[in-house]
Write an enzyme that holds these catalytic residues in place. Structure first.
Site, PDB file in Angstrom:
ATOM      1  N   LYS A   1     -12.517  15.664 -21.283  1.00 42.22           N
ATOM      2  CA  LYS A   1     -13.833  15.090 -20.852  1.00 42.22           C
ATOM      3  C   LYS A   1     -14.067  15.756 -19.542  1.00 42.22           C
ATOM      4  O   LYS A   1     -15.354  16.182 -19.319  1.00 42.22           O
ATOM      5  CB  LYS A   1     -13.840  13.773 -20.670  1.00 42.22           C
TER       6      LYS A   1
ATOM      7  N   ARG B   1     -16.046   2.284 -21.538  1.00 41.27           N
ATOM      8  CA  ARG B   1     -14.960   2.250 -22.377  1.00 41.27           C
ATOM      9  C   ARG B   1     -14.810   1.097 -23.407  1.00 41.27           C
ATOM     10  O   ARG B   1     -13.882   1.148 -23.941  1.00 41.27           O
ATOM     11  CB  ARG B   1     -13.693   2.251 -21.378  1.00 41.27           C
TER      12      ARG B   1
ATOM     13  N   ARG C   1      -0.524  18.035 -17.183  1.00 44.11           N
ATOM     14  CA  ARG C   1      -1.531  17.692 -16.149  1.00 44.11           C
ATOM     15  C   ARG C   1      -0.486  16.945 -15.067  1.00 44.11           C
ATOM     16  O   ARG C   1      -0.618  17.138 -13.851  1.00 44.11           O
ATOM     17  CB  ARG C   1      -2.495  16.809 -16.474  1.00 44.11           C
TER      18      ARG C   1
ATOM     19  N   ARG D   1       0.558  13.807 -10.948  1.00 37.71           N
ATOM     20  CA  ARG D   1      -0.189  12.560 -11.064  1.00 37.71           C
ATOM     21  C   ARG D   1       0.644  11.371 -11.417  1.00 37.71           C
ATOM     22  O   ARG D   1       1.180  11.605 -12.539  1.00 37.71           O
ATOM     23  CB  ARG D   1      -1.288  12.565 -12.147  1.00 37.71           C
TER      24      ARG D   1
ATOM     25  N   ARG E   1      -3.007   3.895 -22.615  1.00 40.57           N
ATOM     26  CA  ARG E   1      -4.255   4.349 -22.438  1.00 40.57           C
ATOM     27  C   ARG E   1      -5.030   4.897 -23.798  1.00 40.57           C
ATOM     28  O   ARG E   1      -6.142   4.409 -24.306  1.00 40.57           O
ATOM     29  CB  ARG E   1      -4.343   5.453 -21.522  1.00 40.57           C
TER      30      ARG E   1
END
Length: 192
Positions: A13, A88, A127, A133, A144
């Site tokens: 996204k 969301r 990632r 992260r 999530r």
């Protein structure tokens, strides 16, 4: 052009929203980026949302809606926007619908990036490794994705009634996915 991009974490996204923003000269309005900037800057909002995000939970709707309202009022959003990471859940979708109706800026299109969970997990772990992260741990990623399927995926049904939802095959390369999105957006541009 007012664009909403939906898809699970790791679907691409953010990457695609940035390309849309650059190509159509509209801002990429990403709640995740806004939250991360606030955390890094140690703002009151950042201190409030940091522990929420660290647990893999969602930031309260009223905080997020206020941020979106402020962001869409900025000059660079006059000709459109691409929303990424919001709404969301059904309550947020209703709040967004109300906000956009109130400011006379309805969505032109809702892009749904369709990517299997296994691919999303693989992308997010990569990632996490590349960007360091801390919020992309296997446990948080699974939480999530579970929240996405339970609360966000049903929004596709919510927006189907508008006739503006277009499914995008999100498994391909960044450029393959972009080509499909660009074709779709050009058709929307011609219609509007």
């Amino acid at each position: 052009m007012n664009v909403l991009i939906l898809g699970p974490q790791g679907s691409g996204k953010g990457t695609q929203a940035k390309r849309i923003a650059a190509e159509y000269d509209i801002p990429h309005v990403a709640t995740g980026d806004i939250f991360r900037e606030a955390i890094a800057s140690r703002t009151p909002l950042g201190r409030e949302v940091e522990p929420i995000l660290a647990r893999g939970q969602l930031v309260p709707d009223e905080l997020t809606v206020s941020l979106i309202r402020e962001r869409l009022a900025e000059d660079d959003a006059h000709n459109g926007f691409v929303l990424d990471g919001f709404p969301r859940n059904a309550a947020q979708a209703e709040a967004l619908d109300e906000l956009l109706a109130e400011i006379g800026r309805p969505l032109d299109i809702v892009l749904e990036l369709q990517v299997p969970d296994e691919v999303c997990i693989e992308r997010l772990l990569k990632r996490a490794e590349e960007e360091g992260r801390a919020d992309d741990t296997p446990t948080v990623i699974e939480q999530r994705l579970e929240i996405y399927h339970r609360e966000t995926a049903p929004l596709v049904e919510h927006y189907l009634a508008t006739g503006k939802v277009v499914g995008i095959h999100g498994e391909g390369s960044v450029d393959e996915v972009w080509a499909e999105i660009q074709d779709t957006l050009e058709q929307v541009k011609v219609r509007s």
